[in-house]
Design a protein around this motif. Structure first.
Motif, PDB file in Angstrom:
ATOM      1  N   LEU A 132      72.043  36.005  24.572  1.00 12.47           N
ATOM      2  CA  LEU A 132      71.897  37.435  24.605  1.00 12.47           C
ATOM      3  C   LEU A 132      71.013  38.075  24.117  1.00 12.47           C
ATOM      4  CD1 LEU A 132      72.978  40.075  26.575  1.00 12.47           C
ATOM      5  CD2 LEU A 132      74.604  40.139  24.550  1.00 12.47           C
ATOM      6  N   GLU A 133      70.888  37.642  22.946  1.00  5.74           N
ATOM      7  CA  GLU A 133      69.816  38.134  21.723  1.00  5.74           C
ATOM      8  C   GLU A 133      68.429  37.473  22.438  1.00  5.74           C
ATOM      9  OE1 GLU A 133      70.558  37.676  17.819  1.00  5.74           O
ATOM     10  OE2 GLU A 133      68.487  37.781  17.250  1.00  5.74           O
ATOM     11  N   GLU A 134      68.376  36.254  22.821  1.00 11.58           N
ATOM     12  CA  GLU A 134      67.204  35.638  23.152  1.00 11.58           C
ATOM     13  C   GLU A 134      66.698  36.465  24.527  1.00 11.58           C
ATOM     14  OE1 GLU A 134      65.516  33.664  21.320  1.00 11.58           O
ATOM     15  OE2 GLU A 134      63.885  33.357  23.080  1.00 11.58           O
ATOM     16  N   THR A 135      67.897  36.842  25.408  1.00 14.68           N
ATOM     17  CA  THR A 135      67.286  37.372  26.538  1.00 14.68           C
ATOM     18  C   THR A 135      66.321  38.676  26.218  1.00 14.68           C
ATOM     19  OG1 THR A 135      69.184  36.624  27.542  1.00 14.68           O
ATOM     20  CG2 THR A 135      68.117  38.586  28.587  1.00 14.68           C
ATOM     21  N   TRP A 136      67.006  39.352  25.336  1.00 12.45           N
ATOM     22  CA  TRP A 136      66.306  40.670  25.123  1.00 12.45           C
ATOM     23  C   TRP A 136      64.948  40.323  24.498  1.00 12.45           C
ATOM     24  CZ3 TRP A 136      67.767  44.512  27.949  1.00 12.45           C
ATOM     25  CH2 TRP A 136      69.030  44.679  27.990  1.00 12.45           C
TER      26      TRP A 136
ATOM     27  N   THR B 157      68.237  36.561  35.699  1.00 13.10           N
ATOM     28  CA  THR B 157      67.630  35.316  35.815  1.00 13.10           C
ATOM     29  C   THR B 157      67.213  34.634  34.469  1.00 13.10           C
ATOM     30  OG1 THR B 157      66.610  36.176  37.926  1.00 13.10           O
ATOM     31  CG2 THR B 157      65.493  34.152  36.820  1.00 13.10           C
ATOM     32  N   VAL B 158      66.793  35.563  33.427  1.00 15.38           N
ATOM     33  CA  VAL B 158      66.274  34.935  32.189  1.00 15.38           C
ATOM     34  C   VAL B 158      67.703  34.304  31.359  1.00 15.38           C
ATOM     35  CG1 VAL B 158      65.441  35.744  29.835  1.00 15.38           C
ATOM     36  CG2 VAL B 158      64.346  36.447  31.792  1.00 15.38           C
ATOM     37  N   ALA B 159      68.824  35.102  31.607  1.00 18.78           N
ATOM     38  CA  ALA B 159      70.015  34.733  31.105  1.00 18.78           C
ATOM     39  C   ALA B 159      70.443  33.442  31.445  1.00 18.78           C
ATOM     40  CB  ALA B 159      71.031  36.014  30.850  1.00 18.78           C
TER      41      ALA B 159
END
Lengths: 87, 195
Positions: free
Chosen positions: B50-54, B76-78
């Protein structure tokens, strides 16, 4: 009508009513702070790399002056070469 | 979030507006977390992804298309991050099967008196979902839990609409089978980790 309504209606009800689990709030605050910092950094960088505002006349004249000086230099070089080698 | 608001947020994100980021974060943080937690079946993995997605959103905000649909973009990113994680850890469904039942409920196990029928159904559903392969789990989560349209979910899964429809159909059948088998088994047998 949405053609997918049929199978969506048959979706087990429990699937759409599954409980919502809350993410770690402390981690969320940290992530938000990191993202804000990244946004600020990017904004600062884009301000630095933006070209300095200059007048239109200056932007137009600079290449002309530089070009003229280069042409003069080249002519001088050719003149010297002719003198030297007498051709 | 209506389309007009979404487009305005995209424009502000492209300009690097932190308030716009906060608005998107508020709208999607919990939803993305639940999606990732059920997809990965591990709370700490979900938090990391989740952190990486943001961070990805922030890193690419200035290159977002002006007509970007934020929800599908984030899912999609997640999802891609989850599969990258699986590849990097060689964590396929076979070796992750030992994790079934680790999905924390966030609350201590209820006493027999407190356990209502609805709660029991939720628990069975969580377990049945967790037993499905990730590809089936994700289509059910996107459409059944996150309420995305099949067209949006198909794009997120990189599938054409027909392939998505087939996968969803298979996933629903598999879920029904898992629910049936869970009904025939004794319930509340797995010691759930609540940390």
């Amino acid at each position: 009508m949405n053609p997918h309504n049929g199978w969506r209606d048959r979706e087990p009800e429990a699937l759409s009513t599954l409980p919502t689990h809350e993410p770690d709030q402390g981690r969320a605050v940290q992530t938000r702070a990191r993202c804000h910092a990244a946004l600020r950094k990017r904004a600062r960088r884009s301000r630095i790399t933006e070209p300095a505002p200059t007048g239109g006349w200056r932007r137009a004249l600079t290449p002309a002056i530089v070009g003229s000086l280069c042409a003069l230099y080249l002519l001088e070089v050719i003149a010297r070469a002719r003198e030297l080698y007498r051709f | 979030m209506d389309r007009e608001t979404e487009l305005a947020l995209v424009a502000r994100l492209r300009a690097g507006d932190p308030d716009a980021f906060d608005a998107v974060h508020d709208a999607y943080h919990s939803r993305l977390y639940n999606f990732l937690a059920r997809l990965s079946r591990r709370r700490e993995v979900a938090e990391d992804l989740l952190e990486e997605t943001w961070l990805r959103l922030v890193a690419t905000a200035d290159r977002l298309r002006t007509d970007t649909r934020l929800g599908p973009w984030l899912y999609t990113v997640a999802r891609n991050l989850f599969y990258s994680y699986c590849r990097s850890r060689a964590l396929d469904d076979a070796c992750a099967s030992g994790l079934i039942g680790l999905w924390p409920t966030g609350t201590p196990p209820p006493s027999p008196f407190e356990e209502t029928a609805a709660r029991e159904l939720e628990r069975r559903m969580e377990r049945a979902l967790a037993r499905l392969p990730a590809q089936q789990r994700e289509v059910l989560l996107l459409v059944g839990v996150e309420n995305l349209t099949p067209a949006e979910a198909a794009v997120i899964c990189s599938l054409n609409p027909e392939a998505f429809r087939q996968r969803l159909s298979r996933a629903r059948a598999a879920l029904a089978r898992e629910l049936d088998s869970a009904t025939s088994q004794p319930v509340a047998v797995l010691g759930e980790v609540t940390t």
